[in-house]
Design a protein around this motif. Structure first.
Motif: not given
Ligand SMILES: Cc1ncc(COP(=O)(O)O)c(C=O)c1O
Length: 387
Positions: A281-296
Motif C-alpha cells: 500500500g502507499r503507507d508501506g512504500h512511503r515507510r520503505r522510501a523514508q528508511r532508504s532516505r534516512d540510510l542515504a
C-alpha cells in the motif's frame, strides 16, 4: 551463465558489495512461487482486452496500471501496460510521439538514461541533448534555446525523475510551462521516472515535486525491479488515456489489439507488481522510501566525517563519492574512474555501509596495503591481498 558446481549452484556474488545499482531486494514473494515457476502465463496483446486465452494475468495488470495511475494523477481513463523494462516503456512513448507527429524531435538532458538515444534512433527521430544545471537537472534556459532553434517541428521532451547517476529530478511543470510560452502545441512530455517516480510521489505535499500528469506529463514510466522490489526486470508505462495512434485493430490470432511493443509478455511480472503495490500500500512504500532516505543521509554523513569526498541531492537515495582505488573487499561502486556511487535502496543494510566506510577510512589513512597487481608472462593477474 556458467554453473560453478552443481552442488553449490551459480555464483551470484555477495549482495552486500553491490551498492551501485538500484534494485531493491527487501520484498520477496514465496507464496507466488508455484504460479511463477509452475505456470505458463502470457499477457499477449492489450492488457485491457482479455483475448482468447485464459492463461494470463491481465486483471492483475490492469490493477497495477490503475494503482500507479492514481498515484501519478492520470485520471479515470488511464491506460498502460507492464513492459519488460523502462527502455521498452520509453520506446513505446517515443514511438507514439513519432507516429502522431512524424516530424518530431526528441529532447533529453545530458544526464538522461542511454535508452532515450536508442528509442530516438529506432524511430529515426533526431535527438537533441539539453544541458544540465549544477544539480544535474535539465536546464530550462538551454531547453528554450534548443526549442527556438527548431521551431515548427513537433517536440517530444523526455524529462527524468531520478537520473541514473545522481537521482536529479527534472522540472516537468516548468517544461510544460515553457512549451506553453513558446506555443508548442504539437508536443509530448514523457517522464522517465524509472528510478525515483514512486518514492518521490509518496513524499508529503510540501516536499513532493510535481511531475505527474497534473504537471503536464503525457506519458510516464516506472520500473518494477528498482524501488518496488519485483526481483525480476519489468516496468509500467502509463498514459492518461489509450493512445489513438498505436494499432487498435483486433488481431484474430490473439483476440486483442496489438497496442504493446512486445508481442508475448510476461504474466508473472504483473503478479509481482500487484503483490508489491497492493501488499505494501502507499503507507508501506512511503515507510520503505523514508528508511532508504534516512540510510542515504547516514551514509553521506559517515563519508563526510572520515573526509571522503561525497555528494547527495535532496531526498535522494543516491550518493556519489570519489572513486576509491583498490579496496580489500570487492565493492561494486559503478561510475567511472573519478566518481562512484552508492544507492541506498530498500534491502541495503546499514552494516554494509559501515563496512564500506571502514574500508575507505583505512584506505585514506594508509592502514591497508594492497600490492599493485603484477601481470605474469601469460597476462594472468595474481590474487589481490590485503594486509
Ligand atoms: C532513469 C532510468 N531510465 C531508464 C532505465 C532503463 O531501465 P531498464 O534497464 O529497465 O530498461 C534506467 C535503468 O537503470 C534508469 O535508471
Amino acid at each position: 551463465m556458467t554453473m560453478r558446481t552443481a552442488a553449490r549452484g551459480p555464483d551470484f556474488g555477495d549482495r552486500r558489495y553491490e551498492l551501485a545499482f538500484p534494485g531493491a531486494t527487501d520484498l520477496t514473494y514465496p507464496y507466488l512461487a508455484e504460479l511463477v515457476t509452475g505456470r505458463l502465463l502470457n499477457n499477449v496483446g492489450d492488457p485491457f482486452q482479455h483475448g482468447h486465452g485464459h492463461n494470463h494475468t491481465k486483471d492483475a495488470e490492469v490493477q497495477v496500471v490503475r494503482w500507479l495511475g492514481d498515484l501519478f494523477d492520470a485520471g479515470p481513463d488511464v491506460w498502460g501496460y507492464v513492459t519488460s523494462g523502462a527502455t521498452e516503456g520509453t520506446l513505446h512513448a517515443v514511438d507514439e510521439a513519432a507516429t502522431a507527429h512524424p516530424d518530431v524531435t526528441v529532447y533529453a538532458s545530458a544526464a538522461a538514461h542511454y535508452s532515450i538515444a536508442k528509442a530516438a534512433r529506432l524511430v529515426r527521430a533526431p535527438l537533441v541533448r539539453v544541458a544540465t544545471d549544477e544539480h544535474d537537472r535539465m536546464s530550462l534556459d538551454d531547453l528554450r534555446e534548443r526549442l527556438l532553434a527548431d521551431t515548427g517541428r513537433a517536440a517530444m521532451i523526455v524529462a527524468t525523475v531520478g537520473t541514473t547517476e545522481r537521482e536529479a529530478v527534472d522540472d516537468v511543470a516548468g517544461i510544460a510551462g515553457l512549451c506553453d510560452d513558446l506555443r508548442i502545441t504539437r508536443r509530448r512530455i514523457h517522464v522517465d521516472a524509472a528510478l525515483a517516480g514512486v518514492p518521490r510521489a509518496l513524499l508529503s505535499d510540501g516536499a513532493k515535486p510535481g511531475f505527474g500528469f497534473d504537471a503536464g506529463a503525457t506519458s510516464l514510466v516506472v520500473s518494477g525491479h528498482k524501488f518496488l522490489s519485483t526481483l525480476t526486470p519489468c516496468a509500467v508505462i502509463l498514459y492518461p488515456r489509450r493512445p489513438s495512434v498505436q494499432d487498435q485493430e483486433q488481431i484474430p490470432y490473439i483476440g486483442s489489439a496489438d497496442t504493446t511493443i512486445s508481442g508475448s509478455r510476461s504474466g508473472h511480472t504483473p503478479l509481482l507488481l500487484a503483490a508489491s503495490l497492493l501488499g505494501q500500500g502507499r503507507d508501506g512504500h512511503r515507510r520503505r522510501a523514508q528508511r532508504s532516505r534516512d540510510l542515504a543521509a547516514y551514509a553521506h554523513g559517515a563519508l563526510r566525517r572520515i573526509g571522503w569526498p561525497t555528494r547527495r541531492l535532496p531526498d535522494a537515495f543516491t550518493i556519489t563519492l570519489a572513486q576509491p582505488d583498490l579496496l580489500p573487499r570487492p565493492w561494486v561502486l559503478g561510475g567511472d574512474e573519478r566518481t562512484g556511487r552508492i544507492i541506498c535502496m530498500p534491502g541495503v543494510d546499514r552494516a554494509w555501509i559501515d563496512e564500506l566506510v571502514a574500508d575507505l577510512d583505512a584506505r585514506l589513512h594508509g592502514r591497508i596495503h594492497i600490492p599493485v597487481p603484477r601481470h605474469d608472462s601469460h597476462g594472468a593477474r595474481p590474487e589481490r591481498a590485503a594486509t
